[in-house]
Structure formats: C-alpha cells, structure tokens
Design a protein around this motif. Structure first.
Motif, short mmCIF file in Angstrom:
data_model
loop_
_atom_site.label_atom_id
_atom_site.label_comp_id
_atom_site.label_asym_id
_atom_site.label_seq_id
_atom_site.Cartn_x
_atom_site.Cartn_y
_atom_site.Cartn_z
N SER A 187 -16.30 14.27 73.63
CA SER A 187 -16.39 13.85 72.23
C SER A 187 -16.59 15.04 71.30
O SER A 187 -15.99 15.12 70.22
CB SER A 187 -17.54 12.84 72.07
OG SER A 187 -17.71 12.48 70.72
N ASP A 188 -17.44 15.98 71.71
CA ASP A 188 -17.69 17.17 70.89
C ASP A 188 -16.43 18.03 70.77
O ASP A 188 -16.13 18.57 69.70
CB ASP A 188 -18.82 18.00 71.49
CG ASP A 188 -20.16 17.27 71.42
OD1 ASP A 188 -20.25 16.28 70.65
OD2 ASP A 188 -21.09 17.65 72.16
N ALA A 189 -15.67 18.16 71.87
CA ALA A 189 -14.44 18.93 71.83
C ALA A 189 -13.42 18.30 70.89
O ALA A 189 -12.71 18.98 70.14
CB ALA A 189 -13.86 19.08 73.24
N GLY A 190 -13.34 16.96 70.92
CA GLY A 190 -12.42 16.27 70.01
C GLY A 190 -12.81 16.43 68.56
O GLY A 190 -11.95 16.56 67.68
N ALA A 191 -14.14 16.42 68.29
CA ALA A 191 -14.60 16.60 66.91
C ALA A 191 -14.30 18.00 66.40
O ALA A 191 -13.97 18.19 65.21
CB ALA A 191 -16.10 16.30 66.84
N ARG A 192 -14.38 19.01 67.28
CA ARG A 192 -14.11 20.37 66.85
C ARG A 192 -12.62 20.58 66.54
O ARG A 192 -12.27 21.30 65.62
CB ARG A 192 -14.57 21.36 67.92
CG ARG A 192 -16.07 21.53 67.99
CD ARG A 192 -16.44 22.74 68.82
NE ARG A 192 -15.98 22.62 70.20
CZ ARG A 192 -16.72 22.11 71.17
NH1 ARG A 192 -17.94 21.64 70.92
NH2 ARG A 192 -16.25 22.04 72.40
N THR A 193 -11.75 19.94 67.32
CA THR A 193 -10.31 20.09 67.07
C THR A 193 -9.87 19.40 65.80
O THR A 193 -8.87 19.76 65.20
CB THR A 193 -9.52 19.53 68.26
OG1 THR A 193 -9.90 18.15 68.47
CG2 THR A 193 -9.77 20.33 69.51
N ASN A 194 -10.63 18.37 65.38
CA ASN A 194 -10.30 17.68 64.13
C ASN A 194 -10.87 18.43 62.93
O ASN A 194 -10.42 18.35 61.86
CB ASN A 194 -10.84 16.24 64.15
CG ASN A 194 -10.15 15.40 65.21
OD1 ASN A 194 -9.02 15.68 65.58
ND2 ASN A 194 -10.83 14.37 65.70
#
Length: 201
Positions: free
Chosen positions: A194-201
């Motif tokens: 989830s954290d990785a997805g938030a950083r890419t957005n």
C-alpha cells in the motif's frame, strides 16, 4: 261534342296522375333502416393465407417460461466463498507425551548444537489444518530491542527439556541466522504494498 269529350278526357288524366305519381314515389323511396344491428358473423381466416406463429404475432403473450434469476451478475465479486464447517468437534482431555503447548514454545530459547544461544521463539506459523510449519525466532538485538525475526521450518527444530524448562536446538550457526531473510507477516506485506502504491501516485 268532340270538344266536350276531349275536355273530359283531360280532366280524367289530371285526376289519375297524382295518384300514380304518389304510388311510384312510395315504391322508389328506401325503406327505413332497422335500429337493431346485425349479428356479428365469426371471422374465418382465409385458408390460403399463412398465419404467423404465436411468438411472431404482434402483442402476443410469450409462451416461454421465464428462467430463474441468476445468483449473481457476471463480474460480481461481492459474494463471499462459503465457509466450510468441520465435522463435529472432538474433545482432548489430556496432553499426551510428544505433544507441546504453545506457551512452552513462545519465549523458549533457541540454541545451537553446542548450546550457544541464538535467540528465542517469538511466534509460530500455523497452517489451516493446525500444523505448525515454522517458528519465528528473534535473532540479535539487546533485551528484545533491535532483534530481527527469522522464520525457521519447525521440523528442523528439536525441543529439549531442561531443568529450567525447555530449549530448542537448531542445526544453524549465529552467522547463518543473522544473514537469513527477515520474516514478514501478511499484514506487513500488505502495508508495504500500500505504501509503495501511494508513493507512485
């Protein structure tokens, strides 16, 4: 005399003419219409004209039986898979030899074959059928601070009873445990994703 006869003949013709005209007019006038409508005759379809089947006739009721409504629309993922309920539970009255309690494992020291302490068991990984497949060992650190969790297959551990309780012997060295990959729970993996997805957005 001839003039008198002619006069009488003309007078007689005048008297006869109105009656003749009236009779002729009455004979030619249409008879009054009746107020009672004629009975409707049944409509017989023309044998030479093919009739459309009921399904093709306009505004004809469908003869098909409606099919049952589907349980779920295609692509619907809201339905959860049914929970499999096990058979009638069995009761265990006593602990048998060769069986261990979870409380005996949690916190037990893990040592090498030369009795060198490697760490202690923090948790166990259990399959759905109840089998323990791994033991999570806290390696390194000081008083539990900074320790790295390492999961070791449970069948590679050998519990040994001591005077002070129980210890777990494993055929690994401290260096091997220190370089082993850190164990992550399913919740930790989800959080990192989830954290990785938030950083890419």
């Amino acid at each position: 005399m001839t003039r008198t006869f002619a006069t009488l003949t003309a007078a007689a013709a005048l008297m006869i003419a109105p009656a003749t005209f009236t009779s002729t007019a009455q004979a030619q006038s249409p008879s009054p219409e009746t107020t009672t409508p004629p009975a409707a005759s049944p409509v017989v379809p023309d044998a030479g004209t093919p009739q459309a089947p009921p399904a093709e006739m306009p505004n004809s009721p469908s003869t098909d039986t409606p099919s049952a409504a589907p349980d779920a629309m295609p692509g619907d993922t809201t339905q959860a898979s049914p929970t499999v309920v096990p058979a009638t539970p069995k009761f265990v009255a006593t602990q048998e030899s060769g069986q261990q309690l979870g409380s005996d494992l949690i916190g037990a020291d893990v040592v090498t074959s030369t009795d060198e302490k490697l760490g202690s068991i923090r948790d166990v990984v259990v399959e759905r059928d109840g089998r323990i497949i791994a033991a999570v060992i806290d390696v390194g650190g000081f008083l539990g601070i900074g320790a790295k969790p390492v999961a070791v297959s449970f069948d590679s551990l050998a519990p040994t009873t001591t005077d002070s309780g129980q210890k777990i012997v494993v055929a690994l060295t401290k260096e091997e445990l220190n370089t082993a990959p850190e164990f992550k729970t399913l919740e930790q993996v989800r959080q990192e994703t989830s954290d990785a997805g938030a950083r890419t957005n």
